[in-house]
Design a protein around this motif. Structure first.
Motif, PDB file in Angstrom:
ATOM      1  N   THR A 118      65.679 -36.426 -18.583  1.00 18.38           N
ATOM      2  CA  THR A 118      65.356 -34.518 -18.876  1.00 18.38           C
ATOM      3  C   THR A 118      65.883 -34.478 -19.755  1.00 18.38           C
ATOM      4  O   THR A 118      65.570 -33.165 -20.624  1.00 18.38           O
ATOM      5  N   ASN A 146      66.434 -37.364 -29.219  1.00 18.41           N
ATOM      6  CA  ASN A 146      65.477 -38.358 -28.553  1.00 18.41           C
ATOM      7  C   ASN A 146      65.760 -39.475 -28.763  1.00 18.41           C
ATOM      8  O   ASN A 146      64.591 -40.095 -28.269  1.00 18.41           O
ATOM      9  N   GLN A 157      67.298 -32.138 -32.059  1.00 21.46           N
ATOM     10  CA  GLN A 157      66.894 -32.263 -30.508  1.00 21.46           C
ATOM     11  C   GLN A 157      65.693 -33.728 -31.172  1.00 21.46           C
ATOM     12  O   GLN A 157      66.210 -34.350 -29.967  1.00 21.46           O
ATOM     13  N   ARG A 165      65.663 -35.407 -23.352  1.00 23.00           N
ATOM     14  CA  ARG A 165      64.574 -34.813 -23.782  1.00 23.00           C
ATOM     15  C   ARG A 165      63.729 -33.606 -24.786  1.00 23.00           C
ATOM     16  O   ARG A 165      63.344 -32.465 -25.602  1.00 23.00           O
ATOM     17  N   ASP A 166      63.824 -32.801 -22.856  1.00 22.88           N
ATOM     18  CA  ASP A 166      63.811 -31.118 -22.692  1.00 22.88           C
ATOM     19  C   ASP A 166      64.204 -30.168 -23.232  1.00 22.88           C
ATOM     20  O   ASP A 166      64.327 -29.309 -23.449  1.00 22.88           O
ATOM     21  N   ASP A 167      66.272 -30.844 -23.920  1.00 22.80           N
ATOM     22  CA  ASP A 167      67.367 -30.096 -23.972  1.00 22.80           C
ATOM     23  C   ASP A 167      67.612 -30.411 -25.795  1.00 22.80           C
ATOM     24  O   ASP A 167      67.164 -30.936 -26.003  1.00 22.80           O
ATOM     25  N   THR A 168      67.322 -29.098 -25.831  1.00 21.87           N
ATOM     26  CA  THR A 168      67.852 -28.447 -27.408  1.00 21.87           C
ATOM     27  C   THR A 168      69.707 -29.254 -27.647  1.00 21.87           C
ATOM     28  O   THR A 168      70.061 -29.907 -26.295  1.00 21.87           O
TER      29      THR A 168
END
Length: 177
Positions: A96, A43, A39, A98-101
């Motif tokens: 957004t 990012n 992750q 960056r919030d996801d695996t």
């Protein structure tokens, strides 16, 4: 670098098979460029841009949904896109991710690709590459052909695959296909 299979487009096929072959090739290329990254790595931007591989995956997932579900077939946004305040952040998918695996991003893209493929198959069966979209161009006021949409998506992936080459190499030195 990866175990993602990428099949070369056919060298001699009809127009629909050739377009589908190039679309699938570029889809697999992006998946190869992002495969195996954490992750944090997904990012990581390459200065001076704030573009990330995770954002890119979410962006093309959105484009799969937009062009094949919404434009071609006239559907409204599905989640996660339906609840987005696009006026507040027109690049929401980029910001957004960056919030996801990695698994969430891959599942999102895989799901939209599978849906897009079904919608392409349906349109090809109904009217072939000349099938016109349910929605018209906001700039020109005319409908898009399926041929145009697939070609546009090939261009979308090809452009971002070039970005992905640079970003991936800056992360771990991986180069190549």
């Amino acid at each position: 670098m990866t175990s993602i299979e990428r099949v070369d487009p056919p060298l001699a096929a009809d127009e629909a098979a050739t377009l589908r072959g190039f679309l699938d090739y570029h889809r697999a290329t992006l998946l190869r460029k992002t495969d195996g990254l954490t992750q944090e790595q997904l990012n990581q931007p390459l200065a001076p841009s704030d573009m990330t591989l995770g954002g890119m995956v979410k962006h093309v997932a959105f484009n799969e949904h937009w062009w094949f579900s919404c434009v071609l077939h006239g559907a409204e946004y599905a989640e996660p896109w339906a609840s987005v305040d696009w006026d507040a952040d027109s690049d929401w998918e980029w910001h957004t991710a960056r919030d996801d695996t990695p698994e969430q991003l891959r599942a999102l893209l895989d799901g939209h690709i599978a849906e897009s493929d079904e919608l392409i198959d349906r349109a090809l069966a109904d009217g072939g590459l000349d099938t016109l979209s349910a929605r018209a161009s906001s700039r020109r006021g005319v409908q898009f052909s399926l041929r145009w949409i697939i070609t546009h998506m090939i261009e979308e992936y090809a452009r971002h695959n070039g970005h992905a080459d640079l970003i991936r190499q800056s992360i771990d030195g991986a180069t190549g296909e």
